[in-house]
Design a protein around this motif. Sequence first.
Motif, PDB file in Angstrom:
ATOM      1  N   SER A  73     -12.890  -0.010  -1.118  1.00 17.42           N
ATOM      2  CA  SER A  73     -14.142  -0.592  -1.592  1.00 17.42           C
ATOM      3  C   SER A  73     -15.237   0.424  -1.851  1.00 17.42           C
ATOM      4  N   SER A  74     -15.008   1.675  -1.485  1.00 19.21           N
ATOM      5  CA  SER A  74     -16.045   2.692  -1.590  1.00 19.21           C
ATOM      6  C   SER A  74     -15.420   4.030  -1.979  1.00 19.21           C
ATOM      7  N   ASP A  75     -16.220   4.875  -2.621  1.00 20.74           N
ATOM      8  CA  ASP A  75     -15.746   6.225  -2.922  1.00 20.74           C
ATOM      9  C   ASP A  75     -15.445   6.996  -1.638  1.00 20.74           C
ATOM     10  N   ASP A  76     -16.027   6.567  -0.538  1.00 21.11           N
ATOM     11  CA  ASP A  76     -15.757   7.210   0.751  1.00 21.11           C
ATOM     12  C   ASP A  76     -14.316   7.002   1.205  1.00 21.11           C
ATOM     13  N   ASN A  77     -13.614   6.080   0.573  1.00 20.36           N
ATOM     14  CA  ASN A  77     -12.216   5.825   0.944  1.00 20.36           C
ATOM     15  C   ASN A  77     -11.237   6.717   0.188  1.00 20.36           C
ATOM     16  N   ILE A  78     -11.720   7.425  -0.826  1.00 18.26           N
ATOM     17  CA  ILE A  78     -10.811   8.194  -1.688  1.00 18.26           C
ATOM     18  C   ILE A  78     -10.090   9.291  -0.923  1.00 18.26           C
ATOM     19  N   SER A  79     -10.812  10.022  -0.103  1.00 17.03           N
ATOM     20  CA  SER A  79     -10.212  11.151   0.618  1.00 17.03           C
ATOM     21  C   SER A  79      -9.081  10.696   1.540  1.00 17.03           C
ATOM     22  N   GLY A  80      -9.326   9.615   2.285  1.00 17.99           N
ATOM     23  CA  GLY A  80      -8.295   9.112   3.191  1.00 17.99           C
ATOM     24  C   GLY A  80      -7.064   8.632   2.449  1.00 17.99           C
ATOM     25  N   LEU A  81      -7.283   7.924   1.340  1.00 14.80           N
ATOM     26  CA  LEU A  81      -6.147   7.468   0.538  1.00 14.80           C
ATOM     27  C   LEU A  81      -5.394   8.649  -0.059  1.00 14.80           C
ATOM     28  N   ALA A  82      -6.142   9.665  -0.476  1.00 16.09           N
ATOM     29  CA  ALA A  82      -5.496  10.858  -1.027  1.00 16.09           C
ATOM     30  C   ALA A  82      -4.594  11.516   0.009  1.00 16.09           C
ATOM     31  N   ASN A  83      -5.034  11.565   1.264  1.00 14.95           N
ATOM     32  CA  ASN A  83      -4.196  12.119   2.330  1.00 14.95           C
ATOM     33  C   ASN A  83      -2.927  11.292   2.520  1.00 14.95           C
ATOM     34  N   LEU A  84      -3.083   9.970   2.469  1.00 11.17           N
ATOM     35  CA  LEU A  84      -1.936   9.073   2.621  1.00 11.17           C
ATOM     36  C   LEU A  84      -0.931   9.286   1.494  1.00 11.17           C
ATOM     37  N   VAL A  85      -1.438   9.323   0.272  1.00 19.87           N
ATOM     38  CA  VAL A  85      -0.574   9.519  -0.893  1.00 19.87           C
ATOM     39  C   VAL A  85       0.112  10.878  -0.834  1.00 19.87           C
ATOM     40  N   SER A  86      -0.643  11.891  -0.421  1.00 21.74           N
ATOM     41  CA  SER A  86      -0.092  13.246  -0.364  1.00 21.74           C
ATOM     42  C   SER A  86       1.094  13.340   0.592  1.00 21.74           C
ATOM     43  N   GLU A  87       1.004  12.657   1.735  1.00 29.87           N
ATOM     44  CA  GLU A  87       2.111  12.687   2.698  1.00 29.87           C
ATOM     45  C   GLU A  87       3.362  12.036   2.112  1.00 29.87           C
ATOM     46  N   ALA A  88       3.190  10.947   1.378  1.00 27.99           N
ATOM     47  CA  ALA A  88       4.345  10.310   0.734  1.00 27.99           C
ATOM     48  C   ALA A  88       4.924  11.220  -0.336  1.00 27.99           C
ATOM     49  N   PHE A 125     -12.705  -4.801  -8.649  1.00 27.00           N
ATOM     50  CA  PHE A 125     -11.266  -4.547  -8.769  1.00 27.00           C
ATOM     51  C   PHE A 125     -11.005  -3.320  -9.643  1.00 27.00           C
ATOM     52  N   ALA A 126     -11.717  -3.222 -10.757  1.00 28.09           N
ATOM     53  CA  ALA A 126     -11.498  -2.101 -11.667  1.00 28.09           C
ATOM     54  C   ALA A 126     -11.910  -0.775 -11.034  1.00 28.09           C
ATOM     55  N   LYS A 127     -13.028  -0.779 -10.306  1.00 34.33           N
ATOM     56  CA  LYS A 127     -13.453   0.441  -9.608  1.00 34.33           C
ATOM     57  C   LYS A 127     -12.443   0.826  -8.528  1.00 34.33           C
ATOM     58  N   ALA A 128     -11.869  -0.174  -7.873  1.00 36.96           N
ATOM     59  CA  ALA A 128     -10.843   0.105  -6.865  1.00 36.96           C
ATOM     60  C   ALA A 128      -9.640   0.791  -7.508  1.00 36.96           C
ATOM     61  N   ALA A 129      -9.241   0.318  -8.676  1.00 35.04           N
ATOM     62  CA  ALA A 129      -8.123   0.946  -9.387  1.00 35.04           C
ATOM     63  C   ALA A 129      -8.448   2.388  -9.765  1.00 35.04           C
ATOM     64  N   GLN A 130      -9.705   2.622 -10.190  1.00 34.84           N
ATOM     65  CA  GLN A 130     -10.141   3.991 -10.483  1.00 34.84           C
ATOM     66  C   GLN A 130     -10.010   4.881  -9.258  1.00 34.84           C
ATOM     67  N   ARG A 131     -10.421   4.358  -8.104  1.00 30.76           N
ATOM     68  CA  ARG A 131     -10.332   5.147  -6.864  1.00 30.76           C
ATOM     69  C   ARG A 131      -8.871   5.467  -6.528  1.00 30.76           C
ATOM     70  N   ALA A 132      -7.996   4.507  -6.759  1.00 29.70           N
ATOM     71  CA  ALA A 132      -6.578   4.754  -6.516  1.00 29.70           C
ATOM     72  C   ALA A 132      -6.074   5.882  -7.410  1.00 29.70           C
ATOM     73  N   LYS A 133      -6.501   5.866  -8.663  1.00 27.12           N
ATOM     74  CA  LYS A 133      -6.071   6.922  -9.590  1.00 27.12           C
ATOM     75  C   LYS A 133      -6.601   8.274  -9.148  1.00 27.12           C
ATOM     76  N   VAL A 134      -7.872   8.323  -8.747  1.00 23.59           N
ATOM     77  CA  VAL A 134      -8.465   9.581  -8.278  1.00 23.59           C
ATOM     78  C   VAL A 134      -7.752  10.088  -7.022  1.00 23.59           C
ATOM     79  N   SER A 135      -7.275   9.173  -6.199  1.00 19.04           N
ATOM     80  CA  SER A 135      -6.570   9.564  -4.971  1.00 19.04           C
ATOM     81  C   SER A 135      -5.159  10.066  -5.248  1.00 19.04           C
ATOM     82  N   ASN A 136      -4.778  10.079  -6.527  1.00 22.00           N
ATOM     83  CA  ASN A 136      -3.469  10.573  -6.971  1.00 22.00           C
ATOM     84  C   ASN A 136      -2.337   9.578  -6.712  1.00 22.00           C
ATOM     85  N   ALA A 137      -2.688   8.310  -6.472  1.00 24.62           N
ATOM     86  CA  ALA A 137      -1.653   7.274  -6.370  1.00 24.62           C
ATOM     87  C   ALA A 137      -0.929   7.152  -7.709  1.00 24.62           C
ATOM     88  N   ASP A 138       0.288   6.662  -7.654  1.00 26.63           N
ATOM     89  CA  ASP A 138       1.113   6.574  -8.860  1.00 26.63           C
ATOM     90  C   ASP A 138       0.839   5.310  -9.672  1.00 26.63           C
TER      91      ASP A 138
END
Length: 402
Positions: free
Chosen positions: A98-113, A169-182
């Motif tokens: 829900s926030s740009d503050d979540n991007i870093s944590g999601l990026a770490n999660l994605v990176s481990e996978a 919803f659209a901003k959330a998808a943007q954050r997922a993309k920035v976090s390097n999710a597939d």
Amino acid sequence: MEMTYNLNIRATTQREGSFMSFADSIMKPATLGRIGVKNRIIRSATYMAGADEKTGNPTPKLIEKYKELAKGGVGLIITGHTYVNSNGKASPRQLSISSDDNISGLANLVSEAHGTGCPMIVQISHAGAFSITAEDGVTLAPSDVKNPMTGRPCKGMTISEIHSLITDFAKAAQRAKVSNADGVQLHLAHGFLLTQFLSPIFNKRKDAYGGEDILKRARIVFEILEEIRYRTGEDFPLWVKISVTEGANEGYSSLEGIRLAQELARVKVDAIEVSGGTFYGDKNLSPSRAGIIAGKNEGYFAEEASAIRERVGKTTQVILVGGLRSQERMVNLFDRGTAEAFSLSRPLIAEPDLVNRWASGDGEPAECISCNACSRTAKAGIVYCPVMRDAAEGIWAPPPEC
């Protein structure tokens, strides 16, 4: 003794033949929804109760759980549902996007996978009538209706609130993309807000976001998809998960759900994961049914998935979830053209390394006994299988649910 010996030889031969078919179809690399995968087995989105309560960021323990799962051999992981705004949280310790503050944590999660060679998709959602963080305790829904589980009144959303939600919803998808999710998966299933818009039980609107036809009630879904495409680009994979039937009295039917899937394919979503039921509907039609026995009642949404696959052709790929336990059943469904990939949740809670076990040549079904005891563990911490834990510790006893 001779008869027993011959029977054992025949059983062994059958298992070897089944594994070869499994290895040659399900375990081969493929492209699913524009994402390259090493096999056709997916970890379906699963609420793990492992995020930080205040921020919604993944904790180190949750990241480790996902890393363990990725190492276990699955072709792709879909995260547990992430809430797209602060009023859309469904459960304690749920992941947030829900926030740009979540991007870093999601990026770490994605990176481990990614470090294990496993792609990851982020599922995005809003709880609607079932939110636990609603302002002043008033939950949002498509219309002014009573929550069918609690009896509490819900506030019908204004046009302005709907437009704001589409943007969230659209901003959330943007954050997922920035976090390097597939990619992202839009959660249209199991009773959350977007299911509520599809539902004639919740959606009594007379404006452009309601109506007797499910496609009219789905207008918000198509506007979210359009806005996501605009903000993330045409190349970012966009999946959806649907409850093909609401599974509730006066809810929408499987025929309506199949029509919805056809329209989702027409607007070019990349993959449709076919589930069904809601947590407020008939328990016998729920997404996570108890009493699943390998070879007998697996894949309980297979008929609907097959009907969808026939109608969407090669436009959109179809993924089946719900009560899958054995190699034989998945091979059978794949050979019949029912689905192009298969999602598992509970079996991978019980055995995070299940796919590696199967890849080694072990043809035995998943150990999961479909008791749903895992769902009770979220109250205390990260979700786990108490049955497998007790078995490993030598103190196994079936919990009351089993």
